[in-house]
Write a protein that holds these residues in place. Structure first.
Motif, PDB file in Angstrom:
ATOM      1  N   LEU A   1      53.180 -43.503  59.567  1.00  0.00           N
ATOM      2  CA  LEU A   1      51.833 -43.058  59.917  1.00  0.00           C
ATOM      3  C   LEU A   1      50.918 -43.280  58.716  1.00  0.00           C
ATOM      4  N   ARG A   2      49.715 -43.746  58.983  1.00  0.00           N
ATOM      5  CA  ARG A   2      48.770 -44.022  57.915  1.00  0.00           C
ATOM      6  C   ARG A   2      47.735 -42.903  57.850  1.00  0.00           C
ATOM      7  N   PHE A   3      47.858 -42.088  56.828  1.00  0.00           N
ATOM      8  CA  PHE A   3      46.970 -40.942  56.688  1.00  0.00           C
ATOM      9  C   PHE A   3      45.742 -41.318  55.867  1.00  0.00           C
ATOM     10  N   SER A   4      44.602 -40.782  56.301  1.00  0.00           N
ATOM     11  CA  SER A   4      43.327 -40.999  55.620  1.00  0.00           C
ATOM     12  C   SER A   4      42.501 -39.721  55.761  1.00  0.00           C
ATOM     13  N   PRO A   5      41.340 -39.636  55.109  1.00  0.00           N
ATOM     14  CA  PRO A   5      40.544 -38.404  55.242  1.00  0.00           C
ATOM     15  C   PRO A   5      40.315 -38.031  56.699  1.00  0.00           C
ATOM     16  N   ALA A   6      40.520 -36.757  56.994  1.00  0.00           N
ATOM     17  CA  ALA A   6      40.442 -36.285  58.377  1.00  0.00           C
ATOM     18  C   ALA A   6      39.005 -36.323  58.886  1.00  0.00           C
ATOM     19  N   PRO A   7      38.814 -36.616  60.175  1.00  0.00           N
ATOM     20  CA  PRO A   7      37.468 -36.582  60.748  1.00  0.00           C
ATOM     21  C   PRO A   7      36.960 -35.152  60.872  1.00  0.00           C
ATOM     22  N   ALA A   8      35.674 -35.034  61.114  1.00  0.00           N
ATOM     23  CA  ALA A   8      35.082 -33.716  61.319  1.00  0.00           C
ATOM     24  C   ALA A   8      35.786 -33.015  62.474  1.00  0.00           C
ATOM     25  N   GLY A   9      36.045 -31.742  62.288  1.00  0.00           N
ATOM     26  CA  GLY A   9      36.668 -30.960  63.340  1.00  0.00           C
ATOM     27  C   GLY A   9      38.142 -30.713  63.137  1.00  0.00           C
ATOM     28  N   LEU A  10      38.735 -31.267  62.076  1.00  0.00           N
ATOM     29  CA  LEU A  10      40.151 -31.025  61.817  1.00  0.00           C
ATOM     30  C   LEU A  10      40.387 -30.077  60.636  1.00  0.00           C
ATOM     31  N   HIS A  11      39.345 -29.521  60.057  1.00  0.00           N
ATOM     32  CA  HIS A  11      39.493 -28.539  58.980  1.00  0.00           C
ATOM     33  C   HIS A  11      40.385 -27.387  59.465  1.00  0.00           C
ATOM     34  N   PRO A  12      41.322 -26.920  58.664  1.00  0.00           N
ATOM     35  CA  PRO A  12      41.487 -27.107  57.219  1.00  0.00           C
ATOM     36  C   PRO A  12      42.336 -28.309  56.804  1.00  0.00           C
ATOM     37  N   PHE A  13      42.699 -29.175  57.746  1.00  0.00           N
ATOM     38  CA  PHE A  13      43.461 -30.366  57.380  1.00  0.00           C
ATOM     39  C   PHE A  13      42.516 -31.368  56.722  1.00  0.00           C
ATOM     40  N   THR A  14      42.921 -31.878  55.586  1.00  0.00           N
ATOM     41  CA  THR A  14      42.071 -32.794  54.828  1.00  0.00           C
ATOM     42  C   THR A  14      42.378 -34.250  55.131  1.00  0.00           C
ATOM     43  N   GLU A  15      43.535 -34.521  55.737  1.00  0.00           N
ATOM     44  CA  GLU A  15      43.883 -35.886  56.096  1.00  0.00           C
ATOM     45  C   GLU A  15      44.568 -35.898  57.445  1.00  0.00           C
ATOM     46  N   ALA A  16      44.486 -37.042  58.111  1.00  0.00           N
ATOM     47  CA  ALA A  16      45.085 -37.198  59.433  1.00  0.00           C
ATOM     48  C   ALA A  16      45.378 -38.671  59.648  1.00  0.00           C
ATOM     49  N   ALA A  17      46.268 -38.950  60.596  1.00  0.00           N
ATOM     50  CA  ALA A  17      46.586 -40.321  60.963  1.00  0.00           C
ATOM     51  C   ALA A  17      46.129 -40.546  62.399  1.00  0.00           C
ATOM     52  N   ASP A  18      45.334 -41.580  62.608  1.00  0.00           N
ATOM     53  CA  ASP A  18      44.843 -41.951  63.933  1.00  0.00           C
ATOM     54  C   ASP A  18      45.930 -42.785  64.609  1.00  0.00           C
ATOM     55  N   VAL A  19      46.743 -42.148  65.441  1.00  0.00           N
ATOM     56  CA  VAL A  19      47.989 -42.753  65.917  1.00  0.00           C
ATOM     57  C   VAL A  19      47.753 -44.036  66.695  1.00  0.00           C
ATOM     58  N   PHE A  20      46.777 -44.048  67.589  1.00  0.00           N
ATOM     59  CA  PHE A  20      46.505 -45.225  68.414  1.00  0.00           C
ATOM     60  C   PHE A  20      45.247 -45.982  67.968  1.00  0.00           C
ATOM     61  N   SER A  21      44.708 -45.598  66.810  1.00  0.00           N
ATOM     62  CA  SER A  21      43.545 -46.280  66.213  1.00  0.00           C
ATOM     63  C   SER A  21      42.314 -46.246  67.102  1.00  0.00           C
ATOM     64  N   ASP A  22      42.166 -45.177  67.882  1.00  0.00           N
ATOM     65  CA  ASP A  22      40.992 -45.083  68.752  1.00  0.00           C
ATOM     66  C   ASP A  22      40.438 -43.666  68.839  1.00  0.00           C
ATOM     67  N   GLY A  23      40.931 -42.754  67.999  1.00  0.00           N
ATOM     68  CA  GLY A  23      40.431 -41.384  68.003  1.00  0.00           C
ATOM     69  C   GLY A  23      40.977 -40.517  69.114  1.00  0.00           C
ATOM     70  N   SER A  24      41.945 -41.008  69.874  1.00  0.00           N
ATOM     71  CA  SER A  24      42.485 -40.208  70.987  1.00  0.00           C
ATOM     72  C   SER A  24      43.597 -39.265  70.561  1.00  0.00           C
ATOM     73  N   THR A  25      44.291 -39.607  69.479  1.00  0.00           N
ATOM     74  CA  THR A  25      45.480 -38.849  69.073  1.00  0.00           C
ATOM     75  C   THR A  25      45.566 -38.833  67.554  1.00  0.00           C
ATOM     76  N   TYR A  26      45.531 -37.639  66.970  1.00  0.00           N
ATOM     77  CA  TYR A  26      45.635 -37.511  65.517  1.00  0.00           C
ATOM     78  C   TYR A  26      46.918 -36.782  65.143  1.00  0.00           C
ATOM     79  N   ALA A  27      47.598 -37.310  64.140  1.00  0.00           N
ATOM     80  CA  ALA A  27      48.739 -36.618  63.548  1.00  0.00           C
ATOM     81  C   ALA A  27      48.279 -35.897  62.293  1.00  0.00           C
ATOM     82  N   VAL A  28      48.696 -34.646  62.141  1.00  0.00           N
ATOM     83  CA  VAL A  28      48.385 -33.877  60.936  1.00  0.00           C
ATOM     84  C   VAL A  28      49.698 -33.424  60.315  1.00  0.00           C
TER      85      VAL A  28
END
Length: 297
Positions: free
Chosen positions: A160-187
């Motif tokens: 999984l490729r983690f990068s700075p988390a999008p707005a709305g995932l606080h308190p998580f600072t990084e997340a992985a966009d699993v399908f590269s389309d914003g539909s599924t985030y791994a934290v």
């Protein structure tokens, strides 16, 4: 907006003392489902989030040191309950499944990886290295049975490729966009096991409204929390396990931080549907019903 259809499933169950899994519970043996989930993405096709148990787990528990795992965590698996059998009942061959998203490497989450010879395994790059060289009792103590992993496991892994988390995932600072389309985030929610991840999935149309989704109240979202807690109630209320149960954690402090982070996120997204691996899924929240994927690769 891309929505993902999500089907919670169960492949077997384990037995444990209720008092160990939740503070204030009774000293009575309870059965806990070994949950996994089938995801259907309109472009990427089908993916599993974990696999539950399989006949391979039962076989491993008849040999040393797996027999020790079975004594500590007895397992029950009924005919037709494995992930492969359930997918076959839906008309899917084992070779049709191309992706298994692995939350962590405990036996109840990777028990059926060998049943899917064409799948890639998507996981946190920090999940496998700490366990890779464990064998015998050292492995079983960590609920890790290396013989459950396919012989070519390492070559089929995709980090999984983690990068700075999008707005709305606080308190998580990084997340992985699993399908590269914003539909599924791994934290990242390590502690119960190294490199454990949870998924936040857009499963309902309300996820794309100003009031819902990542930046709203959680409407249209589903949280697949893996083993961050033994029950939905425990996660929503940030309830820890009995102190004796902490001996099974990879890192006790990490586990507490991860559970608190998910609890905090749920407080700001209260309408998110929560699914933990060893409890019944929350019900009553609508999910998307999508047409067949364009392709299943």
């Amino acid at each position: 907006m891309t929505l993902v259809e999500l089907h919670p499933m169960v492949a077997g169950e384990c037995l444990n003392l209720a008092a160990l899994t939740e503070r204030g519970g009774r000293w009575k043996v309870r059965a806990y489902p070994a949950g996994f989930a089938l995801l259907r993405h309109p472009q990427a096709g089908y993916a599993l989030f974990d696999t539950g148990y399989s006949q391979g787990v039962l076989s491993a528990m008849r040999r040393w040191p797996g027999v020790l795992y079975g004594l500590v965590t007895p397992v029950r698996l009924q005919p037709g309950q494995t992930a492969r059998e359930q997918l076959a009942a839906l008309g899917m061959a084992a070779g049709d499944l191309k992706t298994v998203i692995v939350s962590h490497l405990h036996a109840d989450h990777v028990g059926a990886l060998r049943d899917f010879p064409a799948a890639r395994f998507v996981l946190d790059p920090e999940a496998y290295p700490p366990l890779r060289h464990l064998r015998g009792l050292r492995a079983a103590r960590r609920a890790y049975l290396p013989e459950l992993l396919p012989d070519d496991f390492e070559t089929r892994c995709e980090a999984l490729r983690f990068s700075p988390a999008p707005a709305g995932l606080h308190p998580f600072t990084e997340a992985a966009d699993v399908f590269s389309d914003g539909s599924t985030y791994a934290v990242r929610v390590p502690g119960h096991a190294p490199g454990m991840t949870a998924l936040i999935v857009k499963t309902g149309a309300a996820a794309d409204t100003p009031a819902g989704g990542l930046t709203g109240d959680g409407s249209g979202l589903t949280l697949l929390a893996s083993d961050a807690a033994w029950s939905v109630r425990a996660l929503r209320q940030n309830m820890g396990v009995h102190p004796l149960a902490r001996f099974a954690f990879w890192d006790v402090r990490q586990e507490a931080r991860s559970r608190k982070a998910l609890h905090t996120w749920l407080q700001s997204h209260p309408l998110t549907r929560v699914i933990v691996s060893h409890d019944l899924p929350e019900t009553g929240l609508p999910e998307a019903r999508l047409p067949e994927p364009e392709h299943d690769s």
